[in-house]
Design an enzyme around this catalytic site. Structure first.
Site, PDB file in Angstrom:
ATOM      1  N   CYS A   1       3.049   1.733  -3.114  1.00 58.94           N
ATOM      2  CA  CYS A   1       3.440   1.968  -4.513  1.00 58.94           C
ATOM      3  C   CYS A   1       2.229   1.871  -5.453  1.00 58.94           C
ATOM      4  CB  CYS A   1       4.511   0.980  -4.969  1.00 58.94           C
ATOM      5  SG  CYS A   1       6.056   1.116  -4.037  1.00 58.94           S
TER       6      CYS A   1
ATOM      7  N   SER B   1      -1.113   0.434  -5.213  1.00 59.34           N
ATOM      8  CA  SER B   1      -2.524   0.736  -4.899  1.00 59.34           C
ATOM      9  C   SER B   1      -2.778   2.218  -4.602  1.00 59.34           C
ATOM     10  CB  SER B   1      -3.070  -0.176  -3.794  1.00 59.34           C
ATOM     11  OG  SER B   1      -2.391  -0.031  -2.581  1.00 59.34           O
TER      12      SER B   1
ATOM     13  N   ASN C   1       0.838  -1.224   0.000  1.00 57.56           N
ATOM     14  CA  ASN C   1       0.000   0.000   0.000  1.00 57.56           C
ATOM     15  C   ASN C   1       0.865   1.263   0.000  1.00 57.56           C
ATOM     16  OD1 ASN C   1      -2.606   1.541   2.075  1.00 57.56           O
ATOM     17  ND2 ASN C   1      -2.445   1.483  -0.134  1.00 57.56           N
TER      18      ASN C   1
HETATM   19  P1  4NP Z   1       3.330  -2.188  -3.410  1.00 62.67           P
HETATM   20  O1  4NP Z   1       4.926  -2.349  -3.471  1.00 62.67           O
HETATM   21  O2  4NP Z   1       2.779  -3.546  -3.033  1.00 62.67           O
HETATM   22  O3  4NP Z   1       2.981  -1.787  -4.790  1.00 62.67           O
HETATM   23  O4  4NP Z   1       3.054  -1.118  -2.360  1.00 62.67           O
HETATM   24  C1  4NP Z   1       5.683  -2.927  -2.462  1.00 62.67           C
HETATM   25  C2  4NP Z   1       5.995  -2.203  -1.352  1.00 62.67           C
HETATM   26  C3  4NP Z   1       6.777  -2.749  -0.371  1.00 62.67           C
HETATM   27  C4  4NP Z   1       7.245  -4.048  -0.509  1.00 62.67           C
HETATM   28  C5  4NP Z   1       6.914  -4.782  -1.628  1.00 62.67           C
HETATM   29  C6  4NP Z   1       6.124  -4.225  -2.602  1.00 62.67           C
HETATM   30  N1  4NP Z   1       8.080  -4.604   0.491  1.00 62.67           N
HETATM   31  O5  4NP Z   1       8.564  -5.733   0.294  1.00 62.67           O
HETATM   32  O6  4NP Z   1       8.298  -3.971   1.532  1.00 62.67           O
END
Ligand code: 4NP
Length: 155
Positions: free
Chosen positions: A18, A20, A16
């Site tokens: 990037c 979404s 949440n």
């Molecule tokens: P999102 O991206 O799912 O599009 O917000 C990510 C944000 C953080 C992480 C992975 C994907 N992470 O591994 O912390």
């Protein structure tokens, strides 16, 4: 003139921070251009970033399109979301499977993959840009904007 509220829509990725938030921002923008009075929110299936603002690269991408998402804060999807929202869209298949696992029995929300809304992109994921470079966020924006436009056109 505003049309009647059609739905409440939730966009869900992993962190949440990037994808979404960008999906929420693009949808709010397209809905407002279309004069739809719509409820939109976003959440993550994971809890690592709860309470944090969107990734700086996501904020910069939205700002390049005239949208300030700096006040958004990450939260984790909760069972109550299946009552609050009419439609819950996963940004990719892993998150879709996790959302389905969380869904309370008998809920009435439509749960599906966001790019299923876009003709020719059915079954596809919005790629995770978190571990990549800034250009990945432009790809994310193009995907979520296409989905936002397709969604708005259905109302
Ligand atoms: P999102 O991206 O799912 O599009 O917000 C990510 C944000 C953080 C992480 C992975 C994907 N992470 O591994 O912390």
């Amino acid at each position: 003139m505003l049309k009647p509220t059609p739905s409440a829509i939730l966009f869900v990725c992993l962190g949440n921070i990037c994808r979404s938030p960008l999906a929420e921002a693009a949808f709010r923008h397209e809905a407002s251009l279309a004069g739809l009075d719509v409820t939109a929110d976003s959440a993550g299936t994971g809890d690592w970033h709860v309470g944090r603002p969107p990734d700086p690269r996501a904020q910069a991408t939205a700002l390049r399109h005239g949208i300030d998402i700096s006040t958004y804060r990450a939260r984790q999807i909760a069972p109550a979301d299946f009552q609050r929202f009419d439609m819950i869209f996963a940004l990719d298949g892993d998150n879709l499977a996790n959302i389905r696992r969380l869904a309370p029995a008998g809920h009435r929300a439509h749960v599906g993959l966001l790019l299923d809304m876009v003709s020719g992109r059915e079954g596809q994921a919005v790629a995770d840009p978190y571990f990549g470079d800034e250009a990945g966020f432009d790809v994310t924006w193009r995907d979520v904007q296409a989905a936002a436009r397709a969604l708005v056109s259905r109302f």
